[in-house]
Every structure is written in C-alpha cells, then in structure tokens.
Enzyme design. Structure first.
Site, PDB file in Angstrom:
ATOM      1  N   ASP A  88     -13.261 -26.357 -37.843  1.00 21.24           N
ATOM      2  CA  ASP A  88     -14.261 -27.373 -38.157  1.00 21.24           C
ATOM      3  C   ASP A  88     -13.597 -28.646 -38.673  1.00 21.24           C
ATOM      4  OD1 ASP A  88     -16.832 -28.245 -38.143  1.00 21.24           O
ATOM      5  OD2 ASP A  88     -17.440 -27.257 -40.006  1.00 21.24           O
ATOM      6  N   GLU A 118     -18.721 -33.932 -40.300  1.00 18.98           N
ATOM      7  CA  GLU A 118     -17.607 -32.991 -40.178  1.00 18.98           C
ATOM      8  C   GLU A 118     -16.661 -33.113 -41.368  1.00 18.98           C
ATOM      9  OE1 GLU A 118     -18.074 -30.752 -38.297  1.00 18.98           O
ATOM     10  OE2 GLU A 118     -18.934 -31.421 -36.409  1.00 18.98           O
ATOM     11  N   HIS A 121     -18.112 -31.091 -44.003  1.00 14.48           N
ATOM     12  CA  HIS A 121     -17.938 -29.648 -43.764  1.00 14.48           C
ATOM     13  C   HIS A 121     -16.558 -29.217 -44.260  1.00 14.48           C
ATOM     14  CE1 HIS A 121     -20.959 -29.859 -40.153  1.00 14.48           C
ATOM     15  NE2 HIS A 121     -21.499 -30.217 -41.289  1.00 14.48           N
ATOM     16  N   TYR A 125     -15.539 -26.424 -47.457  1.00 11.28           N
ATOM     17  CA  TYR A 125     -14.735 -25.186 -47.467  1.00 11.28           C
ATOM     18  C   TYR A 125     -13.779 -25.186 -48.660  1.00 11.28           C
ATOM     19  CZ  TYR A 125     -16.629 -25.135 -42.765  1.00 11.28           C
ATOM     20  OH  TYR A 125     -17.487 -25.177 -41.705  1.00 11.28           O
ATOM     21  N   GLU A 185     -19.469 -26.027 -31.813  1.00 11.01           N
ATOM     22  CA  GLU A 185     -20.721 -26.286 -32.530  1.00 11.01           C
ATOM     23  C   GLU A 185     -21.737 -25.163 -32.315  1.00 11.01           C
ATOM     24  OE1 GLU A 185     -20.713 -28.912 -34.327  1.00 11.01           O
ATOM     25  OE2 GLU A 185     -19.714 -30.593 -33.346  1.00 11.01           O
ATOM     26  N   GLU A 219     -24.448 -28.388 -37.196  1.00 15.62           N
ATOM     27  CA  GLU A 219     -23.752 -28.024 -35.953  1.00 15.62           C
ATOM     28  C   GLU A 219     -24.724 -27.899 -34.789  1.00 15.62           C
ATOM     29  OE1 GLU A 219     -21.068 -28.766 -36.559  1.00 15.62           O
ATOM     30  OE2 GLU A 219     -19.907 -27.592 -37.980  1.00 15.62           O
ATOM     31  N   HIS A 222     -25.335 -31.349 -33.680  1.00  9.18           N
ATOM     32  CA  HIS A 222     -24.148 -31.901 -33.010  1.00  9.18           C
ATOM     33  C   HIS A 222     -24.045 -31.335 -31.586  1.00  9.18           C
ATOM     34  CE1 HIS A 222     -22.003 -32.377 -37.189  1.00  9.18           C
ATOM     35  NE2 HIS A 222     -23.100 -33.085 -37.084  1.00  9.18           N
TER      36      HIS A 222
HETATM   37 ZN    ZN Z   1     -20.263 -30.324 -35.805  1.00 11.52          ZN
HETATM   38 ZN    ZN Z   2     -18.734 -28.958 -38.693  1.00 15.56          ZN
END
Ligand code: ZN
Ligand code: ZN
Length: 345
Positions: A88, A118, A121, A125, A185, A219, A222
């Site tokens: 990702d 993104e 994202h 994490y 995605e 996602e 996307h």
């Molecule tokens: Zn994405």
């Molecule tokens: Zn992502």
C-alpha cells in the site's frame, strides 16, 4: 510503442479540455465543468468525501488487548501489517507517476487525491504498530517486503510491472500498471482486511479494524476510479485493445488469485474463526468483481456471490447504501487528536 513524455505544467497553446488521457494535448488549466469525461468529477468527489486521519482513531483498547492475543494472532497481525505497508505504501508513488504522464488534468487531480489518501494509509500502519508493539517489531514488520520469501515471491510480478512503467512509460505500460493497481485496491489486501474484521467480530482490536475499514472504503473507491480511467484510456488507444492484452489481464488475475490464496494459508492457517476455503472463495469473488469493473468477464462462475457471509457487515459498498459495522458502533471512534490548534498556526 512511443515513450510517453512527462507533461508540462502549463502549455497555453493547447486547449483546456484534454484531447486524450495519455499522450494528448492539454493546457494544464483544469475546469471541472469542461472535461473530456464529465463523470470523472464524481469519481473525485466520492474519493474526497472519505477524508479521515489515522490519529483520530482511538487505540486505547487495542494497546491493552494486543498482549492478550494468541501468539498466532500476534504473528499474523505483524505479518499482515508488513504486507499492507509493502504494497500500500508505494501506491502513493504509483498514483503520482500516473499523474505525471496523464495529459488530462482531471486525471492528474484524481490521482493527487488518491496519492494523498495512500500516504495516510502508509502512515496508519506505522501508527497502529507504534501503538501496540516495540520498535524492533515495528521495524521487522516494515522489513518484511524485502526479507520474507513468501511475500517477495508473491510480489514479484507487481514489482516488475510497476518498475517497467517507471522505467519505460508508454500507453501499454501505464495500462498494465493500472491493472495491477486495481488488483491491489480490489484483491490483494482483502485476506488481510478479513483478518482484522475477524478479530473485530470477536471484540478484539476494534480500533485497528476501524482504521482498516476506512482504508478498505478508500480502496474500493480507488479501484472504481482507476478501472474507469483504464477503460477510457483503453478505448482511446484501440491498438492496445488486443486479444493479447485481454489474455494478459486474465492471466494476471488467475496468478494473483493463486498468490493471494497461498498467502492467506501462510498467514491465517492458525487463526480461529477464519475458514480458509471460504477465504479462497472470497478472493475469487473479489477477482470477479474487479474483472467486471475493468469491462471483462468473470472467471470464477461459482463465486458470483460472496461466500464469506459474515464479512458483509464490515465492508462498505461503493454506493454507500449499506451501514457498516463500525459506523453503527461509532462510540468506538473517538477523536483523540488535539493537534488541531488553529491558533498556533
Ligand atoms: Zn488505494
Ligand atoms: Zn491504500
């Protein structure tokens, strides 16, 4: 095939409405009311409406619960975050690279919005891991993409296709990179997502799963945006729309499904509550869905419906007609960010 040139920032000699998505002419001035593809406006709006930040998600309970997860659950948790961070994270860069070579300014704008999400994202994490585990385990999780044999094998093709586009940008390589983006995605993350939803349905790590559900929702949008752009770009380039490309896409999907199933057995084999056969069916169901979005046919006719029934409560849909689990329990979602002191800016 001709190499695509990086698009100039402004080119006043050319028209505002782009003449092609890639390799066309456009001034670089974006007027949302004068687009080659008016529905791209909606694609961007849907993505923008999903704005969230990782720091808003309260991890207090997760911090307490993580040490009480079984050893298998803890290991799977770290491995799956490692996978997500590996696959990702680079999506930020891929979205920006597609934007660099797109002539149509509305596509650049959509890609900028995707790239921003993104990057969040990727941040999420690190945020999850720093909440629940030690620095050395966080580091190990982020090293997996360069050290774990199973993960590296699984990622071989995607690495090759993304780097081919980066080194040799043509209409064909960008189309192929977009196929892999829709695979990411819409398919590659989903056994990982299912792992977190399975924890949530057992009242474990609900903060992490809430965050995963936000990522999942992004996602899905996307995947929808990129497959729409893919179809439009393919229609503009009929010389690329060949039997060979179609076969190539089906082959990538079959291969990706195999890899995803191997991966899910590798990380989820010891996890209570996940039926690996059901998971394999769910992966095939996701593949069918993404193929339809790309304008192709399903290849797993026995999986036109989602065989993993319980997961429906956790996964949002494109049309937003379903209320998802996490919205229903919005008390779990507490804004903890005190960083927005505008007076200090
Ligand atoms: Zn994405
Ligand atoms: Zn992502």
């Amino acid at each position: 095939m001709a190499t695509l040139a990086r698009v100039k920032v402004l080119n006043p000699a050319q028209p505002n409405k782009s003449t092609a998505i890639f390799g066309g002419e456009a001034s670089g001035i974006l007027n949302w009311n004068d687009l080659a593809y008016p529905h791209f406006y909606t694609l961007r709006q849907r993505i923008r409406s999903l704005f969230w930040t990782a720091n808003e998600v309260d991890m207090t309970q997760d911090v307490k619960q993580f040490p009480n997860l079984s050893k298998a659950e803890q290991e799977a948790f770290l491995k799956i975050i490692g996978l997500l961070a590996t696959l990702d994270g680079p999506q930020t860069v891929v979205a920006m690279k597609i934007a660099d070579f797109a002539t149509d300014p509305s596509v650049k704008s959509i890609m900028a919005t995707i790239a921003d999400q993104e990057s969040e994202h990727n941040h999420s994490y690190a945020y999850v891991l720093s909440s629940v585990t030690t620095l050395d385990k966080q580091m190990a999780s982020f090293e997996m993409g360069r050290t774990d044999e199973v993960l590296m094998k699984r990622n071989e093709r995607i690495v090759a296709i993304y780097n081919e586009f980066a080194e040799n940008p043509t209409v064909e390589t960008v189309l192929k990179a977009m196929v892999y983006t829709t695979l990411l995605e819409g398919l590659f993350f989903y056994s990982g997502f299912a792992f977190f939803y399975n924890l949530a349905r057992h009242q474990k790590m609900v903060g992490t799963s809430t965050m995963i559900s936000y990522i999942n929702r992004d996602e899905l949008q996307h995947g929808k945006a990129i497959s729409d752009i893919f179809r439009a770009a393919l229609a503009e380039n009929p010389e690329c729309n060949t039997e060979a490309l179609t076969e190539w896409i089906y082959d990538q999907f079959r291969h990706s499904v195999e890899q995803e199933i191997i991966w899910s057995r590798y990380v989820l084999g010891e996890i209570d509550g996940i039926d690996l056969e059901e998971m394999a069916g769910y992966v095939k169901y996701r593949a069918n869905k993404m193929l339809r979005m790309l304008g192709l046919s399903e290849i797993y006719p026995e999986f036109t419906d989602n065989p993993m029934k319980w997961i429906r409560a956790y996964v949002d849909n494109f049309d937003d007609t379903k209320t998802d689990f996490f919205e229903q329990t919005s008390r779990q979602y507490v804004k903890t960010s005190d960083l927005n002191g505008f007076d200090d800016l």
